[in-house]
Design a protein around this motif. Structure first.
Motif, mmCIF file in Angstrom:
data_model
loop_
_atom_site.group_PDB
_atom_site.id
_atom_site.type_symbol
_atom_site.label_atom_id
_atom_site.label_comp_id
_atom_site.label_asym_id
_atom_site.label_seq_id
_atom_site.Cartn_x
_atom_site.Cartn_y
_atom_site.Cartn_z
ATOM 1 N N THR A 118 8.952 19.043 -8.929
ATOM 2 C CA THR A 118 9.560 17.591 -8.709
ATOM 3 C C THR A 118 10.894 17.650 -7.880
ATOM 4 O O THR A 118 11.739 18.712 -7.964
ATOM 5 N N LYS A 164 2.423 7.074 -7.207
ATOM 6 C CA LYS A 164 1.119 7.403 -7.461
ATOM 7 C C LYS A 164 0.222 7.641 -6.112
ATOM 8 O O LYS A 164 -0.620 8.319 -6.302
ATOM 9 N N ARG A 194 0.919 9.387 -3.707
ATOM 10 C CA ARG A 194 1.082 10.831 -3.255
ATOM 11 C C ARG A 194 0.043 11.604 -4.205
ATOM 12 O O ARG A 194 -0.402 12.500 -3.521
ATOM 13 N N ALA A 195 -0.008 11.205 -5.371
ATOM 14 C CA ALA A 195 -0.835 11.913 -6.267
ATOM 15 C C ALA A 195 -2.284 11.778 -5.848
ATOM 16 O O ALA A 195 -3.099 12.563 -5.894
ATOM 17 N N ALA A 253 -0.470 13.362 -18.573
ATOM 18 C CA ALA A 253 -1.002 14.708 -17.542
ATOM 19 C C ALA A 253 -0.711 15.984 -18.490
ATOM 20 O O ALA A 253 -1.533 16.767 -18.453
ATOM 21 N N ALA A 295 3.303 21.484 -4.749
ATOM 22 C CA ALA A 295 2.153 21.185 -5.575
ATOM 23 C C ALA A 295 0.954 21.749 -4.741
ATOM 24 O O ALA A 295 -0.029 22.261 -5.563
ATOM 25 N N ALA A 317 3.857 16.156 -6.587
ATOM 26 C CA ALA A 317 2.558 16.086 -5.397
ATOM 27 C C ALA A 317 3.054 16.448 -3.824
ATOM 28 O O ALA A 317 2.661 16.018 -3.177
ATOM 29 N N VAL A 376 -2.941 16.019 -12.170
ATOM 30 C CA VAL A 376 -1.595 15.636 -11.391
ATOM 31 C C VAL A 376 -1.000 14.275 -11.790
ATOM 32 O O VAL A 376 -1.870 13.252 -12.194
ATOM 33 N N TRP A 377 0.299 14.322 -11.807
ATOM 34 C CA TRP A 377 1.025 13.226 -11.943
ATOM 35 C C TRP A 377 2.267 13.254 -10.868
ATOM 36 O O TRP A 377 2.919 14.365 -10.572
ATOM 37 N N ASN A 378 2.514 12.050 -10.310
ATOM 38 C CA ASN A 378 3.773 11.954 -9.306
ATOM 39 C C ASN A 378 4.426 10.697 -9.607
ATOM 40 O O ASN A 378 3.588 9.602 -9.900
ATOM 41 N N VAL A 422 -6.024 12.260 -11.579
ATOM 42 C CA VAL A 422 -4.718 11.641 -11.466
ATOM 43 C C VAL A 422 -4.577 10.737 -12.414
ATOM 44 O O VAL A 422 -4.802 9.962 -12.972
#
Length: 314
Positions: free
Chosen positions: A205, A171, A173-174, A194, A148, A144, A166-168, A187
């Motif tokens: 990433t 969490k 930031r996602a 995801a 992204a 993210a 989306v996955w980060n 999310v």
């Protein structure tokens, strides 16, 4: 008479002239094809030099290129730091120097961070246009950060997805990413959630070990692997690397810099430029991986685009 000093074009100005990454598509497609043409294509570009800064966990990359088709000469200086204590400082920062190729005069110093974000996303979009399955409905972004956002922007401009996920790792930031997006973004609590059923996957990433596993990936999906730009860093596991058709921007760079390629022993099927030239097929019916490392010539054509637009306005 002294020579004219170079102009400085900051991030805001670069963004103004390059408000959509898709503006770069024709120049980037030509540059990728020219690069894969070898000497006849007129792109002179060594694999980037990367200088480690061990005391601070950082790296300085130097990326020069000359494109005969554009008669453009640049070098990009890019720093990337793994574990910044100060998260207000981006992990990647860059500056592009644009020279007059006829006499070596420095014409412009420009912010390279916007250029890097936009040209990288545009190249992923070119790969996706060629390699994604027909009727792709679900886009998944792992990460993210800056990339992204740039990937989301061009992918939702060019393609029609019914769902974006989306996955980060963190969490918050996602959630922040989903809140800033133009359309609905789901999310996800895990990378597996995801990725499951996604048609197009983008990995952007700072992972150093695999975060995407082959047994999670839908057969026929297309993956743009953008992170893990060091020979000992990974984003994708061996199963995914070995059971997909592997496309790269540069064979030489992939075999020197990509941990995903080197450590998995996966065989490179083609450079993206070879697909654009028609000398290698795209194979969208297969599970495909585009390993993007980013090439200096991409910065060259992007910097020339920005400088020409800036000059026209001045």
């Amino acid at each position: 008479m002294g020579s004219t000093p170079p102009v400085f074009i900051g991030a805001e100005e670069v963004e103004k002239h390059l408000h959509r990454a898709s503006l770069l598509l024709p120049a980037l497609e030509a540059a990728l094809a020219n690069f894969s043409e070898g000497a006849a294509g007129g792109v002179v570009q060594p694999v980037r030099t990367v200088l480690p800064v061990p005391r601070h966990g950082g790296y300085l990359g130097v990326m020069p290129a000359y494109s005969a088709a554009d008669d453009a000469l640049t070098t990009k200086l890019v720093t990337f730091y793994e574990h910044l204590k100060d998260s207000s400082v981006p992990s990647h920062q860059a500056t592009v120097l644009l020279f007059d190729p006829s006499n070596g005069t420095l014409k412009a110093v420009m912010d390279g961070s916007v250029i890097t974000a936009k040209r990288t996303a545009a190249v992923s979009a070119i790969a996706t246009k060629l390699l994604m399955p027909p009727f792709a409905e679900v886009l998944c972004i792992l990460g993210a950060g800056v990339q992204a956002y740039s990937h989301y922007d061009i992918f939702t401009e060019l393609f029609t997805f019914k769902e974006v996920r989306v996955w980060n790792r963190t969490k918050e930031r996602a959630v922040q990413f989903a809140g800033a997006a133009r359309g609905p973004v789901r999310v996800c609590a895990s990378a597996q959630e995801a990725v499951t059923g996604a048609d197009v996957i983008v990995t952007v990433t700072m992972a150093t070990a695999p975060i995407l596993r082959g047994d999670w990936v839908k057969p026929g999906a297309h993956i743009n692997a953008v992170g893990a730009s060091r020979p000992d860093w990974r984003e994708l596991d061996d199963e995914l690397m070995k059971n997909s058709v592997l496309f790269v921007d540069s064979r030489d760079a992939a075999l020197t810099e990509s941990g995903d390629v080197i450590l998995s022993g996966a065989e490179i099927f083609a450079e993206l430029g070879e697909v654009l030239k028609g000398t290698k097929p795209a194979l969208p019916e297969k599970t495909t991986v585009f390993k993007s490392l980013g090439m200096a010539v991409e910065d060259t054509v992007a910097a020339k685009f920005v400088y020409d637009a800036w000059s026209a306005g001045n």
